[in-house]
Design a protein around this motif. Structure first.
Motif, mmCIF file in Angstrom:
data_model
loop_
_atom_site.group_PDB
_atom_site.id
_atom_site.type_symbol
_atom_site.label_atom_id
_atom_site.label_comp_id
_atom_site.label_asym_id
_atom_site.label_seq_id
_atom_site.Cartn_x
_atom_site.Cartn_y
_atom_site.Cartn_z
ATOM 1 N N UNK A 26 0.808 -1.230 0.000
ATOM 2 C CA UNK A 26 0.000 0.000 0.000
ATOM 3 C C UNK A 26 0.842 1.280 0.000
ATOM 4 N N UNK A 27 2.076 1.227 -0.469
ATOM 5 C CA UNK A 27 2.955 2.404 -0.429
ATOM 6 C C UNK A 27 2.768 3.350 -1.612
ATOM 7 N N UNK A 28 1.888 3.008 -2.538
ATOM 8 C CA UNK A 28 1.603 3.889 -3.662
ATOM 9 C C UNK A 28 2.534 3.733 -4.851
ATOM 10 N N UNK A 29 3.471 2.800 -4.780
ATOM 11 C CA UNK A 29 4.393 2.578 -5.886
ATOM 12 C C UNK A 29 3.849 1.513 -6.835
ATOM 13 N N UNK A 30 4.142 1.680 -8.092
ATOM 14 C CA UNK A 30 3.890 0.631 -9.073
ATOM 15 C C UNK A 30 5.214 0.346 -9.768
ATOM 16 N N UNK A 31 5.376 -0.872 -10.202
ATOM 17 C CA UNK A 31 6.616 -1.276 -10.855
ATOM 18 C C UNK A 31 6.325 -1.756 -12.263
ATOM 19 N N UNK A 32 7.254 -1.481 -13.149
ATOM 20 C CA UNK A 32 7.166 -1.948 -14.526
ATOM 21 C C UNK A 32 8.490 -2.621 -14.857
ATOM 22 N N UNK A 33 8.400 -3.805 -15.453
ATOM 23 C CA UNK A 33 9.590 -4.562 -15.814
ATOM 24 C C UNK A 33 9.788 -4.469 -17.324
ATOM 25 N N UNK A 34 11.016 -4.187 -17.727
ATOM 26 C CA UNK A 34 11.355 -4.070 -19.145
ATOM 27 C C UNK A 34 12.471 -5.058 -19.454
ATOM 28 N N UNK A 35 12.257 -5.882 -20.474
ATOM 29 C CA UNK A 35 13.235 -6.886 -20.877
ATOM 30 C C UNK A 35 13.743 -6.592 -22.286
ATOM 31 N N UNK A 36 15.049 -6.671 -22.462
ATOM 32 C CA UNK A 36 15.668 -6.588 -23.779
ATOM 33 C C UNK A 36 16.537 -7.838 -23.933
ATOM 34 N N UNK A 38 17.604 -9.387 -26.544
ATOM 35 C CA UNK A 38 18.629 -9.343 -27.585
ATOM 36 C C UNK A 38 19.966 -8.850 -27.038
ATOM 37 N N UNK A 39 19.899 -7.856 -26.161
ATOM 38 C CA UNK A 39 21.127 -7.275 -25.606
ATOM 39 C C UNK A 39 21.409 -7.722 -24.177
ATOM 40 N N UNK A 40 20.467 -8.450 -23.570
ATOM 41 C CA UNK A 40 20.638 -8.916 -22.200
ATOM 42 C C UNK A 40 20.479 -7.844 -21.154
ATOM 43 N N UNK A 41 19.603 -6.870 -21.437
ATOM 44 C CA UNK A 41 19.355 -5.783 -20.490
ATOM 45 C C UNK A 41 17.987 -5.970 -19.851
ATOM 46 N N UNK A 42 17.931 -5.752 -18.540
ATOM 47 C CA UNK A 42 16.694 -5.920 -17.792
ATOM 48 C C UNK A 42 16.560 -4.729 -16.853
ATOM 49 N N UNK A 43 15.324 -4.219 -16.699
ATOM 50 C CA UNK A 43 15.117 -3.001 -15.926
ATOM 51 C C UNK A 43 13.803 -3.101 -15.170
ATOM 52 N N UNK A 44 13.816 -2.665 -13.930
ATOM 53 C CA UNK A 44 12.607 -2.526 -13.126
ATOM 54 C C UNK A 44 12.467 -1.055 -12.783
#
Length: 48
Positions: A26-36, A38-44
């Motif tokens: 309930x802290x008001x945050x939302x998270x989005x995960x991004x995957x690449x 091809x280049x092996x990059x991952x981001x939250x």
């Protein structure tokens, strides 16, 4: 199965589980995960 693909799957699962957990707090945050794969990059991204 290639070891690299196995590790990519593990990393994706961990990051997605983290984002799903953040969505339940309930802290008001939302998270989005991004995957690449091809280049092996991952981001939250946390918004809020």
């Amino acid at each position: 199965m290639d070891t690299r693909l196995k590790y990519q799957g593990i990393i994706k699962t961990v990051l997605q589980n983290h984002a799903n957990y953040r969505a339940t707090l309930p802290d008001g945050y939302t998270s989005q995960v991004i995957f690449d794969d091809e280049r092996g990059h991952y981001l939250v991204l946390d918004f809020g």
